[in-house]
Motif scaffolding. Structure first.
Motif, short mmCIF file in Angstrom:
data_model
loop_
_atom_site.label_atom_id
_atom_site.label_comp_id
_atom_site.label_asym_id
_atom_site.label_seq_id
_atom_site.Cartn_x
_atom_site.Cartn_y
_atom_site.Cartn_z
N ILE A 1 -39.75 -27.09 -22.90
CA ILE A 1 -41.01 -27.62 -23.12
C ILE A 1 -41.47 -28.80 -22.31
O ILE A 1 -42.70 -29.17 -21.92
CB ILE A 1 -41.47 -27.89 -24.37
N ARG A 2 -40.58 -29.67 -22.16
CA ARG A 2 -40.49 -30.61 -21.24
C ARG A 2 -41.65 -31.73 -21.71
O ARG A 2 -42.53 -32.13 -20.76
CB ARG A 2 -40.54 -30.53 -19.70
N ILE B 1 -47.14 -26.93 -19.63
CA ILE B 1 -48.38 -26.38 -19.56
C ILE B 1 -49.23 -26.82 -18.57
O ILE B 1 -50.35 -26.42 -18.11
CB ILE B 1 -49.44 -26.44 -20.92
N ASP B 2 -48.59 -27.62 -17.59
CA ASP B 2 -49.29 -28.23 -16.47
C ASP B 2 -48.89 -27.47 -15.12
O ASP B 2 -48.00 -27.35 -14.60
CB ASP B 2 -49.03 -29.62 -16.12
N ASN B 3 -50.06 -26.53 -14.78
CA ASN B 3 -49.80 -25.39 -13.48
C ASN B 3 -49.81 -26.19 -12.42
O ASN B 3 -49.40 -25.54 -11.16
CB ASN B 3 -50.66 -24.40 -13.71
N GLN C 1 -40.84 -23.26 -16.11
CA GLN C 1 -42.29 -22.31 -16.24
C GLN C 1 -41.81 -21.08 -15.84
O GLN C 1 -42.27 -20.12 -16.35
CB GLN C 1 -43.22 -23.03 -15.45
N ARG C 2 -41.14 -20.98 -14.79
CA ARG C 2 -40.61 -19.63 -14.10
C ARG C 2 -39.73 -18.83 -15.43
O ARG C 2 -40.00 -17.62 -15.55
CB ARG C 2 -39.58 -19.54 -12.87
N PHE C 3 -38.89 -19.87 -16.03
CA PHE C 3 -37.96 -19.01 -17.05
C PHE C 3 -38.67 -18.48 -18.00
O PHE C 3 -38.84 -17.47 -18.65
CB PHE C 3 -37.11 -20.10 -17.44
#
Length: 225
Positions: free
Chosen positions: A168-169, A174-176, A187-189
């Motif tokens: 989640i970092r 959620i920042d694209n 995000q890829r994962f």
């Protein structure tokens, strides 16, 4: 809400259900002494890993990312008498520190610590034995998380539990538009995990002394769709 409450409650839970003994506190202290980052799991997260191991009757466990051996100690302590943890650490100095901490905890006989790049060592482990792992904990560099997960599936059986940390970092996931390679890696994962028919999975947000993050928890399906 004052986010300090999360750390206080985390400490409350740990003091009740995940108290640290000297081997664990020494492992944490060694990170500062030896110049390693304080990136270990929290005590409560270590106990969570133990609960997951016991729930899945884990005897054979794989860990990617040893650091100073703190999480490895939690894992090894939850093993049955004939159990084994194989832990992979890319950094030789980190591995040396981890070995001392694992030995200090009296767990050297239950831990097979290997130093080198996981993507080099994982094929070696597959070649050595076709015995699957019961639980796999991935807490290593984030850009290759998908690669690690694919290897984890190769080394699993139906019912194997795969846990991936730091997905989640601090909400950055959620920042694209993020340019952080660690964020992009998870995000890829996470996107891959949402489409993977070989597992049943979810992500739990985590708060506490390690601030705000999350763990992906996946169980290998008995029947692949």
């Amino acid at each position: 809400m004052d986010t300090e409450i999360f750390s206080r409650v985390d400490n409350y839970i740990s003091s009740l259900l995940a108290p640290e003994d000297k081997a664990l506190t020494d492992a944490i202290k060694s990170l500062d002494t030896e110049g390693l980052p304080q990136h270990s799991v929290s005590a409560n997260q270590g106990k969570f890993l133990q609960v997951m191991m016991i729930a899945s009757n884990a005897r054979r466990v794989l860990e990617l990312g040893t650091l100073g051996g703190y999480s490895t100690i939690w894992l090894a302590r939850a093993l049955p008498e004939n159990g084994k943890v194989i832990s992979i650490e890319v950094d030789k100095h980190h591995g040396d520190v981890a070995r001392k901490n694992i030995d200090n905890a009296g767990l050297s006989q239950k831990v097979d610590l290997r130093v080198g790049k996981a993507l080099d060592i994982l094929p070696q482990i597959i070649a050595e034995s076709d015995e699957p792992f019961d639980m796999i904990f991935i807490d290593a560099d984030k850009p290759p998380y998908i690669d690690y997960f694919e290897y984890a599936l190769q080394m699993s059986r139906p019912g194997t539990l795969i846990i991936c940390d730091n997905v989640i970092r601090e909400g950055q996931v959620i920042d694209n538009n993020s340019t952080d390679e660690k964020v992009q890696g998870v995000q890829r994962f996470n996107k891959m995990l949402s489409k993977n028919k070989k597992v049943t999975a979810t992500i739990l947000q985590t708060v506490g002394v390690k601030e705000y993050d999350g763990m992906a928890i996946a169980v290998v399906n008995r029947i692949i769709e």
